[in-house]
Design a protein around this motif. Structure first.
Motif, PDB file in Angstrom:
ATOM      1  N   ALA A   1       0.517  -1.186   0.173  1.00  0.00           N
ATOM      2  CA  ALA A   1      -0.098   0.245  -0.401  1.00  0.00           C
ATOM      3  C   ALA A   1       0.739   1.325  -0.042  1.00  0.00           C
ATOM      4  O   ALA A   1       0.867   2.509  -0.555  1.00  0.00           O
ATOM      5  N   LYS A   2       1.759   1.210   0.640  1.00  0.00           N
ATOM      6  CA  LYS A   2       2.567   2.363   0.448  1.00  0.00           C
ATOM      7  C   LYS A   2       3.713   2.811  -0.415  1.00  0.00           C
ATOM      8  O   LYS A   2       4.614   3.433  -0.948  1.00  0.00           O
ATOM      9  N   THR A   3       4.172   1.659  -0.602  1.00  0.00           N
ATOM     10  CA  THR A   3       5.312   1.712  -2.029  1.00  0.00           C
ATOM     11  C   THR A   3       5.177   1.307  -3.599  1.00  0.00           C
ATOM     12  O   THR A   3       5.610   1.848  -4.175  1.00  0.00           O
TER      13      THR A   3
ATOM     14  N   ILE B   1       0.473   2.166 -13.803  1.00  0.00           N
ATOM     15  CA  ILE B   1       1.848   2.181 -14.979  1.00  0.00           C
ATOM     16  C   ILE B   1       0.656   2.377 -15.936  1.00  0.00           C
ATOM     17  O   ILE B   1      -0.147   1.143 -16.584  1.00  0.00           O
ATOM     18  N   ASP B   2       1.479   3.343 -16.879  1.00  0.00           N
ATOM     19  CA  ASP B   2       0.911   3.814 -18.701  1.00  0.00           C
ATOM     20  C   ASP B   2       1.639   3.393 -19.116  1.00  0.00           C
ATOM     21  O   ASP B   2       2.843   2.946 -18.998  1.00  0.00           O
TER      22      ASP B   2
ATOM     23  N   SER C   1      12.496   7.423 -13.475  1.00  0.00           N
ATOM     24  CA  SER C   1      12.156   7.232 -12.302  1.00  0.00           C
ATOM     25  C   SER C   1      11.163   6.512 -12.171  1.00  0.00           C
ATOM     26  O   SER C   1      11.076   5.806 -10.805  1.00  0.00           O
ATOM     27  N   LEU C   2       9.800   6.016 -12.913  1.00  0.00           N
ATOM     28  CA  LEU C   2       9.784   4.443 -12.337  1.00  0.00           C
ATOM     29  C   LEU C   2      10.155   3.470 -12.329  1.00  0.00           C
ATOM     30  O   LEU C   2      10.028   2.442 -11.034  1.00  0.00           O
TER      31      LEU C   2
ATOM     32  N   THR D   1      11.064   3.347  -8.598  1.00  0.00           N
ATOM     33  CA  THR D   1      10.084   3.225  -7.534  1.00  0.00           C
ATOM     34  C   THR D   1       9.505   1.909  -7.909  1.00  0.00           C
ATOM     35  O   THR D   1       9.508   1.736  -6.339  1.00  0.00           O
ATOM     36  N   VAL D   2      10.205   1.351  -8.781  1.00  0.00           N
ATOM     37  CA  VAL D   2       9.881  -0.498  -8.968  1.00  0.00           C
ATOM     38  C   VAL D   2      11.169  -0.985  -7.471  1.00  0.00           C
ATOM     39  O   VAL D   2      11.019  -1.676  -7.010  1.00  0.00           O
ATOM     40  N   ARG D   3      12.334  -0.321  -7.733  1.00  0.00           N
ATOM     41  CA  ARG D   3      13.369  -1.206  -7.602  1.00  0.00           C
ATOM     42  C   ARG D   3      13.575  -0.984  -5.858  1.00  0.00           C
ATOM     43  O   ARG D   3      13.151  -1.807  -5.042  1.00  0.00           O
TER      44      ARG D   3
END
Ligand code: SUG
Length: 411
Positions: free
Chosen positions: A373-375, A380-381, A389-390, A393-395
């Motif tokens: 829920a937090k991370t 995703i488009d 940047s994505l 976020t994923v890592r």
């Protein structure tokens, strides 16, 4: 503790997206390019795990693999095509394709054997197994009880438990193992090679294995894995009548090997092959509840289809071996061709012999849900795939998970 079935679900990874990567998987093809919702997807999967745990069943999980796969991208010279999307795929969520598992009562050395699946047919899946096997070697590190094998050579495609069924009087009894392979020549790839299945059976030291050809019509209609048209549990096989190339020969061989086998065949006149594949009725978890009753955990999409619902109502009203039908919502996974059965790897073992960090109770599910829920990205488009940047976020999301569940060594 006696041997029990533990279902290890793949936690949907933070890069979950729809890239239309799987030829022959109709859901993947039709949703390619849609926006995806990784957070909702992972929470749906966790709800399914919570649901099965609440039934009194043993439940485990595997962590998502590192994505994007930088080594794969670098080796290909940084492609901008579908191959870039391949490096971002969260397809390891479908742990029915992680490995083939033979429980200890079936094997020559009395250990539970696992062979990672090479998944060579699809580029985005072929990059899973090295990371998968590392995780399997942590979860099943107890070599007195488990043997974990590398994938079979890439010249023979192996898709793991999705094309493998086990039948036995009960989970802890010696069983027969059914390997279902496809023959090439149809409009879509036959992903499971017979030689891969035979190699896995040899590696596992199986004495009672059957090798069964999947119906070419089923593959052509979109059953890219056998678990889209058949599922077995203990003494019961639940199958569409068009699942196998030689249905009667297959049933006879099963009955000869396991006289107590009960085979529930769904005729095409009740549910067409097309509706079976569209609804994913057979991509169900057929589970033995603590009461001894069998329950079928199906996708909500199957419950919503009138022909399927009518069949299931009749089945429950009859005196058959499957007594309960339990629909679950795994919509985000379904849109890529992954139903309840794809999301789990079944391991029959004593839970005390498994690394406890891979086993779940309600508190641990809540812990994971909190990290998700937090991370996990909300959406995703397609245009986001490849953005640095994505990727960050994923890592970071995966690193937060591994830290929370104390599994940093699988990084
Ligand atoms: O390999 N879909 C997976 C679905 C696997 C389902 N597993 C079982 N039936 N056991 C596959 O086709 C789609 C990815 C994409 O298109 O973005 C995908 O890989």
């Amino acid at each position: 503790m006696p041997l029990v079935e533990i279902n290890f679900d793949g936690l949907v990874g933070p890069s979950h997206n729809y890239a239309g990567l799987s030829l022959g998987n109709l859901a993947s093809a039709s949703h390619g390019g849609d926006p995806s919702y990784p957070r909702a997807a992972a929470l749906q999967g966790l709800d399914k795990m919570r649901h099965n745990l609440a039934l009194g069943l043993a439940q485990g999980f595997f962590a998502p693999l590192p994505r994007p796969d930088q080594a794969f991208l670098a080796a290909l010279g940084d492609p901008q095509t579908n191959l870039r999307a391949a490096a971002w795929s969260a397809s390891a969520m479908w742990t029915a394709n992680a490995a083939t598992v033979s429980p200890a009562p079936d094997t020559a050395d009395g250990r539970c054997h696992l062979t990672a699946a090479n998944l060579v047919t699809m580029p985005h899946r072929s990059i899973e197994w090295a990371d998968t096997v590392r995780q399997l070697r942590v979860a099943f590190a107890d070599t007195a009880h488990f043997a974990v094998h590398d994938a079979v050579p890439a010249c023979f495609g192996d898709e793991g438990a999705a094309n493998h069924m086990r039948m036995a009087a009960h989970h802890g009894a010696p069983g027969i193992e059914l390997f279902v392979y496809g023959k090439p020549g149809g409009p879509y790839p036959a992903r499971q090679h017979e030689q891969a299945s035979r190699a896995v059976a040899r590696l596992h030291g199986l004495t009672r294995a059957l090798f069964i050809e999947q119906s070419p019509d089923a593959i052509a209609a979109g059953a890219f894995h056998n678990d889209v048209v058949a599922v077995a549990n203990e003494g019961v096989l639940f199958t569409h009548e068009q699942a196998f190339a030689d249905p009667e020969g297959t049933y006879a061989a099963i009955r000869a090997a396991l006289p107590e086998a009960e085979i529930v065949v769904v005729p095409a006149s009740a549910i067409s092959l097309t509706d079976a594949i569209k609804s994913y009725l057979f991509n169900a978890q057929l589970l033995t509840l603590p009461t001894g009753e069998m329950a079928l955990v199906i996708p909500g999409e199957a419950w919503a289809m009138p022909a399927v619902r009518a069949y299931l109502d009749g089945m429950i009203a009859s005196n058959g071996p499957i007594r309960r039908v339990l629909p679950v919502d795994v919509r985000q996974s379904m849109a890529n061709g992954g139903g309840p059965a794809c999301l789990r790897l079944r391991v029959v073992a004593d839970p005390a012999t498994v690394d406890p960090r891979f086993l779940l109770d309600p508190a641990r599910i809540a812990l994971i849900a909190d990290v998700v829920a937090k991370t996990w990205p909300e959406q995703i488009d397609p245009a986001d795939i490849g953005r640095e940047s994505l990727a960050t976020t994923v890592r970071n999301a995966r690193a937060a998970l591994l830290e929370a569940v104390e599994l940093q060594e699988v990084i």
